[in-house]
Design a protein around this motif. Structure first.
Motif, PDB file in Angstrom:
ATOM      1  N   VAL A  30       0.844  -1.203   0.000  1.00 47.50           N
ATOM      2  CA  VAL A  30       0.000   0.000   0.000  1.00 47.50           C
ATOM      3  C   VAL A  30       0.876   1.248   0.000  1.00 47.50           C
ATOM      4  N   SER A  31       1.938   1.239   0.798  1.00 48.44           N
ATOM      5  CA  SER A  31       2.836   2.388   0.873  1.00 48.44           C
ATOM      6  C   SER A  31       3.486   2.676  -0.472  1.00 48.44           C
ATOM      7  N   VAL A  32       3.905   1.627  -1.178  1.00 48.97           N
ATOM      8  CA  VAL A  32       4.515   1.807  -2.501  1.00 48.97           C
ATOM      9  C   VAL A  32       3.498   2.390  -3.482  1.00 48.97           C
ATOM     10  N   LEU A  33       2.285   1.883  -3.458  1.00 44.83           N
ATOM     11  CA  LEU A  33       1.258   2.407  -4.363  1.00 44.83           C
ATOM     12  C   LEU A  33       0.985   3.889  -4.091  1.00 44.83           C
ATOM     13  N   LEU A  34       0.891   4.242  -2.830  1.00 48.85           N
ATOM     14  CA  LEU A  34       0.635   5.645  -2.485  1.00 48.85           C
ATOM     15  C   LEU A  34       1.809   6.530  -2.882  1.00 48.85           C
ATOM     16  N   ARG A  35       3.021   6.021  -2.728  1.00 53.95           N
ATOM     17  CA  ARG A  35       4.209   6.797  -3.119  1.00 53.95           C
ATOM     18  C   ARG A  35       4.227   7.011  -4.636  1.00 53.95           C
ATOM     19  N   LEU A  36       3.951   5.965  -5.395  1.00 51.27           N
ATOM     20  CA  LEU A  36       3.925   6.099  -6.855  1.00 51.27           C
ATOM     21  C   LEU A  36       2.820   7.056  -7.291  1.00 51.27           C
ATOM     22  N   GLU A  37       1.691   7.009  -6.596  1.00 48.02           N
ATOM     23  CA  GLU A  37       0.606   7.925  -6.939  1.00 48.02           C
ATOM     24  C   GLU A  37       1.012   9.374  -6.671  1.00 48.02           C
ATOM     25  N   LYS A  38       1.624   9.599  -5.530  1.00 45.99           N
ATOM     26  CA  LYS A  38       1.979  10.959  -5.118  1.00 45.99           C
ATOM     27  C   LYS A  38       3.188  11.512  -5.866  1.00 45.99           C
ATOM     28  N   LEU A  85       8.631   2.288 -12.767  1.00 39.11           N
ATOM     29  CA  LEU A  85       7.358   1.700 -12.361  1.00 39.11           C
ATOM     30  C   LEU A  85       6.322   2.794 -12.209  1.00 39.11           C
ATOM     31  N   SER A  86       5.108   2.510 -12.624  1.00 38.63           N
ATOM     32  CA  SER A  86       4.011   3.453 -12.434  1.00 38.63           C
ATOM     33  C   SER A  86       2.730   2.672 -12.192  1.00 38.63           C
ATOM     34  N   LEU A  87       1.721   3.362 -11.734  1.00 38.03           N
ATOM     35  CA  LEU A  87       0.430   2.731 -11.469  1.00 38.03           C
ATOM     36  C   LEU A  87      -0.293   2.446 -12.774  1.00 38.03           C
ATOM     37  N   THR A  88      -1.001   1.336 -12.798  1.00 35.98           N
ATOM     38  CA  THR A  88      -1.846   1.049 -13.949  1.00 35.98           C
ATOM     39  C   THR A  88      -3.117   1.896 -13.838  1.00 35.98           C
ATOM     40  N   ASP A  89      -3.833   2.021 -14.945  1.00 39.03           N
ATOM     41  CA  ASP A  89      -5.102   2.756 -14.916  1.00 39.03           C
ATOM     42  C   ASP A  89      -6.085   2.091 -13.959  1.00 39.03           C
ATOM     43  N   ALA A  90      -6.076   0.757 -13.926  1.00 41.58           N
ATOM     44  CA  ALA A  90      -6.970   0.035 -13.013  1.00 41.58           C
ATOM     45  C   ALA A  90      -6.636   0.362 -11.562  1.00 41.58           C
ATOM     46  N   CYS A  91      -5.360   0.478 -11.263  1.00 39.42           N
ATOM     47  CA  CYS A  91      -4.956   0.815  -9.896  1.00 39.42           C
ATOM     48  C   CYS A  91      -5.390   2.236  -9.539  1.00 39.42           C
ATOM     49  N   ARG A  92      -5.201   3.161 -10.464  1.00 38.06           N
ATOM     50  CA  ARG A  92      -5.621   4.552 -10.198  1.00 38.06           C
ATOM     51  C   ARG A  92      -7.122   4.616  -9.902  1.00 38.06           C
ATOM     52  N   GLN A  93      -7.898   3.867 -10.664  1.00 39.19           N
ATOM     53  CA  GLN A  93      -9.342   3.844 -10.444  1.00 39.19           C
ATOM     54  C   GLN A  93      -9.661   3.224  -9.090  1.00 39.19           C
ATOM     55  N   TRP A  94      -8.974   2.134  -8.739  1.00 39.85           N
ATOM     56  CA  TRP A  94      -9.183   1.463  -7.462  1.00 39.85           C
ATOM     57  C   TRP A  94      -8.862   2.403  -6.298  1.00 39.85           C
ATOM     58  N   VAL A  95      -7.748   3.146  -6.403  1.00 44.45           N
ATOM     59  CA  VAL A  95      -7.358   4.096  -5.360  1.00 44.45           C
ATOM     60  C   VAL A  95      -8.422   5.185  -5.229  1.00 44.45           C
ATOM     61  N   GLN A  96      -8.880   5.684  -6.370  1.00 45.27           N
ATOM     62  CA  GLN A  96      -9.893   6.746  -6.361  1.00 45.27           C
ATOM     63  C   GLN A  96     -11.202   6.253  -5.737  1.00 45.27           C
ATOM     64  N   GLU A  97     -11.602   5.044  -6.076  1.00 49.58           N
ATOM     65  CA  GLU A  97     -12.829   4.481  -5.506  1.00 49.58           C
ATOM     66  C   GLU A  97     -12.692   4.272  -4.003  1.00 49.58           C
TER      67      GLU A  97
END
Length: 135
Positions: A30-38, A85-97
């Motif tokens: 989760v921390s890695v995903l949030l870091r990549l998003e930010k 590495l970057s977030l996939t579109d599906a991941c961005r949508q999942w984070v937003q939801e």
């Protein structure tokens, strides 16, 4: 007061986490995903440094995220030997939801449990808390 505030914030974080399904993701994932998003695309080694992990451990985290379809790697345009590495579109949508679910729960809880006067007090307290965390 500090101990009570810390405990209260911890409880609030747990309740918010309950509102958005993170599935079987570990805190490191989760921390890695949030870091990549930010912060945007990053290499495995830069993520390891930022997260205070060994590169081998980060490679395991990244592999799991990649297998889950949450991150994708692409050659670095400045150095084709490195993979960004970057977030996939599906991941961005999942984070937003997930954020929307947490926001909705908190909004409904505030409206259901607090009076207008209490909401005003809470708004003032939020301003004070913001001052504590500002750098």
């Amino acid at each position: 007061m500090a101990a009570e505030l810390r405990a209260l914030v911890g409880k609030l974080k747990r309740r918010l986490r309950e509102q958005a399904d993170v599935g079987d993701l570990t805190p490191s994932q989760v921390s890695v995903l949030l870091r990549l998003e930010k912060e945007g695309p990053a290499t495995t080694s830069s993520l390891a440094r930022a997260e205070g992990m060994r590169p081998q451990s980060m490679a395991t985290v990244v592999a799991a995220l990649n297998s889950a379809g949450l991150v994708i790697g692409a050659p670095d345009p400045n150095d084709g030997r490195r993979i960004l590495l970057s977030l996939t579109d599906a991941c961005r949508q999942w984070v937003q939801e997930g954020r929307a679910a947490r926001q909705d729960w908190l909004s409904r809880s505030l409206l259901a449990q607090l009076s207008t006067d209490e909401m005003d007090v809470l708004a003032k307290a939020a301003g004070l808390l913001n001052r504590l965390v500002e750098d």
